[in-house]
Write an enzyme that holds these catalytic residues in place. Structure first.
Site: not given
Length: 396
Positions: A162, A165, A366
């Site tokens: 992404h 990110e 994450e």
């Protein structure tokens, strides 16, 4: 760093002289026959760089050797044209310097150019790494993969699926640098000696899956058309791309895999968007295709995809994950402080597809906590938390 073979030299001699593991010398010179070095042949020595030195009046090899704390034989090997007893004033010679610190730059917002610059530098210093392109982005940027190690266990790690990110990319680049540094200096990371792991594990790294998206978030819309007008239109005319996860065509690359893709597509946007649009079908985008083809053509024992944010680790998919996944994720949690979560209310992700089709461990990590893109002030903490996970992926 390159040296020129002399009469009677061998890779073992170089290993002893430069204090570099023989295996790294062999892997840095794949086209060389170890028992058949030829006079005048060039050999790559990993973990070293050279600096130029101009000879001044009164210099001798002994004095230069003492000044730079370099064995005389090493100086002579690097400078085969030197006449020991008649150094010429003004002559430039090469002085070897062992690399003993991290050389990559991870202190600014990190874009595609930064990654390429760092990978090129690492490749020059550590020629035993294997770099290749696994495909190109929509805008034609090559997507590099780095492989390191020659063990039977294959571990794949990727980052920056992404755009917003992007902080996950310097995490992988710094880890790569520290791993290489430890290998060439016979060192350890957090008490773990790295050389045995090099022999047991082959590590595959794709540090930036979505280079167009990363550059969009870090640098703003591209100047090239039609991409500039298209991304501005998708972003409702706004030049603020901080919320952009997708590739340059507005497709979320981590919603692109044939693992309940239809379910994910049905609850996301129906047209290109900054995030969550799954495309017109699975694997329509060149970036997601590149990772899929890499996976199909490899034999990965496990995969790790680094994302932001939440300090959690997703490790299951539809009950298809093998029992060892729980053992591994518990160790990830122990070394990072992150919370393991077996199932997420999502599908069509890379790790979902890997678990579904291979029935092997797959993980979405994450990192960090807050609003994407996470600030650079979090990078050090994120790196230290991720480091434990990356090391675990090598030794478990």
């Amino acid at each position: 760093m390159q040296v020129t073979v002399r009469q009677g030299d061998s890779l073992w001699v170089y290993s002893q002289l430069f204090q570099v593991p023989l295996q790294l010398l062999l892997d840095s010179n794949p086209n060389i026959i170890p028992q058949g070095l030829m006079l005048g042949q060039t050999v790559e020595i990993p973990g070293y760089v050279t600096i130029g030195y101009q000879i001044v009046s009164g210099d001798t090899i002994w004095r230069i050797s003492s000044r730079y704390v370099v064995p005389q034989d090493m100086l002579l090997l690097l400078n085969p044209s030197i006449l020991v007893n008649s150094l010429r004033v003004g002559q430039i010679i090469r002085i070897p310097r062992r690399v003993t610190d991290v050389v990559v730059n991870t202190v600014r917002p990190y874009d595609y150019g930064d990654m390429l610059e760092d990978l090129t530098l690492l490749e020059e210093i550590y020629p035993f790494i294997r770099r290749r392109s696994i495909g190109t982005s929509v805008m034609g940027k090559e997507i590099p993969e780095i492989r390191i190690g020659n063990g039977p266990k294959q571990v794949h790690v990727n980052a920056s699926f992404h755009g917003n990110e992007w902080i996950t990319t310097p995490v992988l680049i710094r880890f790569l640098n520290e791993y290489l540094l430890a290998l060439t200096n016979n060192g350890s990371i957090r008490g773990l000696v790295m050389n045995p792991l090099y022999r047991t594990t082959t590590l595959s790294l794709v540090p930036m899956v979505n280079p167009d998206g990363v550059n969009l978030v870090v640098n703003g819309p591209p100047s090239e058309e039609p991409y500039r007008n298209e991304v501005l239109a998708i972003n409702d005319g706004s030049s603020d791309f901080s919320g952009w996860k997708a590739n340059i065509r507005g497709v979320d690359l981590n919603n692109q895999y044939p693992a309940l893709w239809e379910r994910e597509a049905a609850r996301g946007p129906r047209t290109p968007a900054p995030r969550d649009y799954a495309g017109t079908g699975p694997l329509t985008e060149p970036e997601s295709q590149a990772i899929a083809n890499l996976t199909r053509n490899s034999n990965f024992n496990r995969v790790l995809a680094f994302h932001t944010q939440g300090r959690v680790i997703f490790w299951g998919f539809e009950g298809l994950e093998p029992p060892e996944s729980e053992v591994i994720v518990n160790e990830f949690a122990r070394v990072s402080g992150y919370q393991p979560i077996e199932y997420a209310d999502s599908s069509a992700g890379f790790k979902d597809w890997f678990i579904q089709d291979w029935r092997r461990p797959g993980f979405t990590i994450e990192v960090g906590r807050g609003t994407n893109p996470l600030p650079l002030t979090q990078l050090e903490q994120i790196y230290q938390e991720s480091l434990g996970i990356l090391l675990t992926s090598l030794y478990m």
